[in-house]
Scaffold this motif. Sequence first.
Motif, PDB file in Angstrom:
ATOM      1  N   ILE A  33       0.837  -1.197   0.000  1.00 13.58           N
ATOM      2  CA  ILE A  33       0.000   0.000   0.000  1.00 13.58           C
ATOM      3  C   ILE A  33       0.870   1.244   0.000  1.00 13.58           C
ATOM      4  CG2 ILE A  33      -1.966  -1.118   1.126  1.00 13.58           C
ATOM      5  CD1 ILE A  33      -1.059   0.101   3.778  1.00 13.58           C
ATOM      6  N   SER A  34       0.303   2.344  -0.500  1.00 14.82           N
ATOM      7  CA  SER A  34       1.046   3.592  -0.647  1.00 14.82           C
ATOM      8  C   SER A  34       0.149   4.758  -0.235  1.00 14.82           C
ATOM      9  CB  SER A  34       1.490   3.766  -2.106  1.00 14.82           C
ATOM     10  OG  SER A  34       2.011   5.066  -2.329  1.00 14.82           O
ATOM     11  N   THR A  35       0.768   5.821   0.251  1.00 15.31           N
ATOM     12  CA  THR A  35       0.026   7.043   0.571  1.00 15.31           C
ATOM     13  C   THR A  35       0.172   8.082  -0.537  1.00 15.31           C
ATOM     14  OG1 THR A  35       1.919   7.980   1.799  1.00 15.31           O
ATOM     15  CG2 THR A  35       0.312   6.681   3.058  1.00 15.31           C
ATOM     16  N   LEU A  36       0.688   7.678  -1.695  1.00  9.17           N
ATOM     17  CA  LEU A  36       0.821   8.608  -2.818  1.00  9.17           C
ATOM     18  C   LEU A  36      -0.571   9.034  -3.274  1.00  9.17           C
ATOM     19  CD1 LEU A  36       2.938   9.813  -4.886  1.00  9.17           C
ATOM     20  CD2 LEU A  36       2.249   7.949  -6.393  1.00  9.17           C
ATOM     21  N   PRO A  37      -0.867  10.343  -3.271  1.00 10.46           N
ATOM     22  CA  PRO A  37      -2.192  10.794  -3.712  1.00 10.46           C
ATOM     23  C   PRO A  37      -2.416  10.514  -5.194  1.00 10.46           C
ATOM     24  CG  PRO A  37      -1.072  12.507  -2.439  1.00 10.46           C
ATOM     25  CD  PRO A  37      -0.047  11.462  -2.752  1.00 10.46           C
ATOM     26  N   LYS A  38      -3.655  10.312  -5.553  1.00 15.03           N
ATOM     27  CA  LYS A  38      -3.993  10.075  -6.947  1.00 15.03           C
ATOM     28  C   LYS A  38      -3.521  11.239  -7.810  1.00 15.03           C
ATOM     29  CE  LYS A  38      -7.875   8.982 -10.008  1.00 15.03           C
ATOM     30  NZ  LYS A  38      -9.345   8.728 -10.094  1.00 15.03           N
ATOM     31  N   GLY A  39      -2.821  10.931  -8.871  1.00 11.36           N
ATOM     32  CA  GLY A  39      -2.341  11.946  -9.796  1.00 11.36           C
ATOM     33  C   GLY A  39      -1.018  12.577  -9.432  1.00 11.36           C
ATOM     34  N   ALA A  40      -0.525  12.296  -8.218  1.00 11.48           N
ATOM     35  CA  ALA A  40       0.727  12.913  -7.782  1.00 11.48           C
ATOM     36  C   ALA A  40       1.922  12.207  -8.410  1.00 11.48           C
ATOM     37  CB  ALA A  40       0.839  12.869  -6.262  1.00 11.48           C
ATOM     38  N   PRO A  41       2.958  12.943  -8.794  1.00 14.10           N
ATOM     39  CA  PRO A  41       4.160  12.295  -9.329  1.00 14.10           C
ATOM     40  C   PRO A  41       4.842  11.456  -8.255  1.00 14.10           C
ATOM     41  CG  PRO A  41       4.529  14.645  -9.003  1.00 14.10           C
ATOM     42  CD  PRO A  41       3.063  14.409  -8.793  1.00 14.10           C
ATOM     43  N   MET A  42       5.577  10.444  -8.676  1.00 15.94           N
ATOM     44  CA  MET A  42       6.216   9.524  -7.739  1.00 15.94           C
ATOM     45  C   MET A  42       7.197  10.241  -6.816  1.00 15.94           C
ATOM     46  SD  MET A  42       5.846   6.346  -6.977  1.00 15.94           S
ATOM     47  CE  MET A  42       5.256   5.466  -8.423  1.00 15.94           C
TER      48      MET A  42
END
Length: 287
Positions: free
Chosen positions: A170-179
């Motif tokens: 799982i990741s907390t990267l927001p949708k659409g955010a660059p890596m």
Amino acid sequence: MERIDLGEYRKSGEGAIGESYDSLTDPTVMVKLNHPGYPIEPIARELDFARKLCKLGIPTPEPGELVTDGERYGIRFRRILGKRSYCRMMADEPERVEEFSRDFARRCRKFHTVHCEKGLFPDAKEQFRMYLDKDRYFNASEKKVIADFIDSVPDGNVCLHGDMHIGNIISTLPKGAPMATEHNVYFIDLGAAACGSPLWDLCMMLQVCVYAEPSYIEESLHIDKPTAIRCWEFFVDEYFDHKYTPAEAEAMLRPYVACKELFIEYIAGFLPEKLQQTVREVFGFKL
């Protein structure tokens, strides 16, 4: 063991053997409860493994304690806010399948650099020998062929996830955010952790993305089978640093997938005819 009141939680997800709930009073708390009748021993083992892996520096949600609602057993974890599994990320942003697949591969490769002291986790080869001993479908000569393969697997001393695929990270990267955006990534569902050769882990990606039925992939991973196959292809290229094609990796890992079917038999108590046939085809047994 603490008894919890499910009236203070809301259901947030479900899987093959249990459900997850988020606390309504503390946003940092969630619990994972297994289905009624599921024994406490494997749940306690998962908690023990999660604590050990945390100490080794492998990113996983901070484990708490064993809990029960009076009917089911489970584990309290620190809740990861804003999380998405990698398969959910691929479903949400299909144009980024390659990016997410390669990132997952790099994280798996890093996972497989963590040294495992003897006895900290079960030895993978010993586990598969035990599954084979318990098998009820293959005769003595067939078991000898499978045992010889297990014995031929190089010994390893790195940590294994045991169920390593894009649904269990799982990741907390927001949708659409660059890596490059600041975020955290965690491995989850560590109840089958072991020590040994990484090939025992890598075969799960082949199993889940390539061999699984389309209906299973869509229901469990939220993506269609063509997307899952693309994920596998990018994963292989990145994990092996361009040294193997997907077809070459598949040929190498097929016997490991067949051995994983013995694990399914051990857990479920039976092995469907289709999976028996898979094992026989892989090892060249007479059909």
